[in-house]
Design an enzyme around this catalytic site. Structure first.
Site, PDB file in Angstrom:
ATOM      1  N   HIS A  80      34.688  49.030  40.677  1.00  0.00           N
ATOM      2  CA  HIS A  80      34.764  48.566  42.064  1.00  0.00           C
ATOM      3  C   HIS A  80      34.126  49.566  43.030  1.00  0.00           C
ATOM      4  CE1 HIS A  80      36.266  46.220  45.376  1.00  0.00           C
ATOM      5  NE2 HIS A  80      36.977  45.440  44.582  1.00  0.00           N
ATOM      6  N   SER A  81      32.923  50.046  42.687  1.00  0.00           N
ATOM      7  CA  SER A  81      32.234  50.959  43.621  1.00  0.00           C
ATOM      8  C   SER A  81      31.758  50.201  44.852  1.00  0.00           C
ATOM      9  CB  SER A  81      31.036  51.621  42.934  1.00  0.00           C
ATOM     10  OG  SER A  81      31.506  52.637  42.085  1.00  0.00           O
ATOM     11  N   ARG A  99      40.963  37.472  40.459  1.00  0.00           N
ATOM     12  CA  ARG A  99      42.258  36.805  40.636  1.00  0.00           C
ATOM     13  C   ARG A  99      42.662  35.931  39.453  1.00  0.00           C
ATOM     14  NH1 ARG A  99      39.696  37.809  45.135  1.00  0.00           N
ATOM     15  NH2 ARG A  99      40.862  38.502  46.960  1.00  0.00           N
ATOM     16  N   GLU A 125      30.451  43.659  41.511  1.00  0.00           N
ATOM     17  CA  GLU A 125      31.416  43.791  40.413  1.00  0.00           C
ATOM     18  C   GLU A 125      31.008  42.850  39.287  1.00  0.00           C
ATOM     19  OE1 GLU A 125      35.345  43.125  42.459  1.00  0.00           O
ATOM     20  OE2 GLU A 125      34.006  43.365  44.160  1.00  0.00           O
ATOM     21  N   HIS A 145      43.082  42.068  40.335  1.00  0.00           N
ATOM     22  CA  HIS A 145      42.617  43.362  39.815  1.00  0.00           C
ATOM     23  C   HIS A 145      43.653  44.096  38.959  1.00  0.00           C
ATOM     24  CE1 HIS A 145      38.986  42.745  41.893  1.00  0.00           C
ATOM     25  NE2 HIS A 145      39.244  43.338  43.038  1.00  0.00           N
TER      26      HIS A 145
HETATM   27  C1  GAL Z   1      37.204  42.333  45.647  1.00  0.00           C
HETATM   28  C2  GAL Z   1      37.691  40.958  45.921  1.00  0.00           C
HETATM   29  C3  GAL Z   1      38.061  40.906  47.372  1.00  0.00           C
HETATM   30  C4  GAL Z   1      39.099  41.971  47.713  1.00  0.00           C
HETATM   31  C5  GAL Z   1      38.619  43.323  47.215  1.00  0.00           C
HETATM   32  C6  GAL Z   1      39.654  44.406  47.339  1.00  0.00           C
HETATM   33  O1  GAL Z   1      36.835  42.432  44.313  1.00  0.00           O
HETATM   34  O2  GAL Z   1      36.713  40.004  45.600  1.00  0.00           O
HETATM   35  O3  GAL Z   1      38.546  39.625  47.713  1.00  0.00           O
HETATM   36  O4  GAL Z   1      40.316  41.642  47.122  1.00  0.00           O
HETATM   37  O5  GAL Z   1      38.237  43.261  45.892  1.00  0.00           O
HETATM   38  O6  GAL Z   1      39.992  44.668  48.637  1.00  0.00           O
END
Ligand code: GAL
Length: 338
Positions: free
Chosen positions: A174-175, A80, A304, A105
């Site tokens: 984001h796996s 974020r 991540e 993201h």
């Molecule tokens: C993660 C994040 C979560 C949520 C997710 C996506 O990386 O920390 O809060 O946003 O991605 O759904």
């Protein structure tokens, strides 16, 4: 070692998506050029049977229509940025806002939704993408590559980027890992090489406080089950309905070790990044995944590797500023044994 490719489908706006298969006889990965997405990752379990250890979908339509960034490369900036605003070299920038009042993201159309160029090598594929000046609000034309290497016992992601104007960068993958191939992830154990974490608020934004894990459910310095702690009253866990925090890595040795007793699979994550977001898929709403699998919340763990969330607003934290003429590079390896 073999690399092959096939057409995976077409996006809603008619762009062709290719699926690459890299196979070394022991591990097999399927990677989409859409978002450099790890669609499948087959790893042998304790009996030698291949288990697909990542969540994903069978069609490009499902990747486009569902949220959650399953398997995707995240950029320009993972995690974020408060209010989607920042100041760099005295100039104010406004980014796309896509998570409550904040930028998450990479924005509305981050790197996870781009179709990347590709070049096959002996045991790797180099994916490349040009993010134009102003993309989602970020300054600078950014050239970014992700090399996906299939190693003997794992997969390595080598990230690099260059810009023609100072900008921000924080790339990750984001796996959603599940070492049993499906079901709840709460029976997995986790060990983290982290004694501190960033305290987060109700929007999962760091408050600025860096806290010790000791004496709390954030302590994974010794291997512990994820289920033990996920429902605790620790504010960071309660506010996120499970684990969703950046852990500050000690710097030496593997960042994380995830294990499942059932399959016997042990995944070790090593990285050059200073942090890792541990996210127990708390926002993964019920949905249909690959081969008709039912996914729901807490069915996977994301690890991540990253710079700390919202670091552009915290001067003392490792910087995510990439200067014109400099080269960003970062490397993360997920390796497997039983
Ligand atoms: C993660 C994040 C979560 C949520 C997710 C996506 O990386 O920390 O809060 O946003 O991605 O759904």
């Amino acid at each position: 070692m073999s690399i092959s490719k096939r057409r995976f489908g077409f996006t809603k706006d008619g762009r062709e998506v290719t699926c690459f298969t890299i196979d070394n006889g022991k591990l097999k990965a399927e990677i989409l050029d859409y978002g450099v997405t790890i669609k499948n990752l087959f790893v042998p379990d304790k009996s030698g049977k291949p288990v697909d250890v990542v969540l994903g979908y069978d069609s490009i339509k499902e990747y486009e229509e569902n949220d959650g960034y399953l398997g995707a490369t995240i950029g320009r900036v993972g995690n974020r940025i408060a209010k989607g605003k920042f100041t760099l070299n005295g100039e104010d920038y406004t980014l796309a806002v896509n998570n409550g009042p904040n930028h998450l993201h990479g924005g509305l159309k981050g790197f996870d939704k781009a179709i990347w160029g590709s070049e096959e090598r002996e045991n790797s594929i180099i994916f490349s993408h040009l993010s134009p000046d102003g993309d989602e609000g970020y300054p600078g034309n950014l050239k970014v590559t992700v090399e996906v290497i299939l190693e003997e016992n794992g997969i390595t992601l080598n990230y690099s980027a260059e810009t023609d104007k100072d900008t921000l960068i924080n790339l990750t993958n984001h796996s959603y890992f599940n070492l049993n191939g499906g079901g709840s992830v709460l029976n997995h154990t986790l060990k983290l090489n982290a004694e501190k974490f960033n305290v987060g608020d109700g929007d999962c934004l760091p408050t600025g406080e860096i806290a010790s894990v000791f004496g709390t459910v954030m302590d994974f310095t010794k291997e512990r089950s994820i289920g033990n702690g996920v429902d605790s009253d620790e504010p960071c866990v309660r506010l996120s309905r499970g684990y969703d925090s950046n852990f500050i890595l000690n710097g030496e040795g593997p960042a994380a070790v995830l294990k499942s007793e059932r399959s016997g699979i042990i995944m070790t994550v090593s990285t050059t990044e200073p942090g890792v977001q541990v996210y127990s898929a708390n926002f993964l709403t019920p949905r249909r995944g690959k081969n008709g699998a039912d996914y729901t919340y807490r069915h996977a763990l994301c690890l991540e590797t990253q710079h700390f969330p919202d670091s552009v607003h915290h001067k003392d934290w490792p910087t995510c500023v990439l200067k014109k003429g400099e080269r960003f590079s970062s490397k993360t390896t997920y390796s497997f044994n039983v």
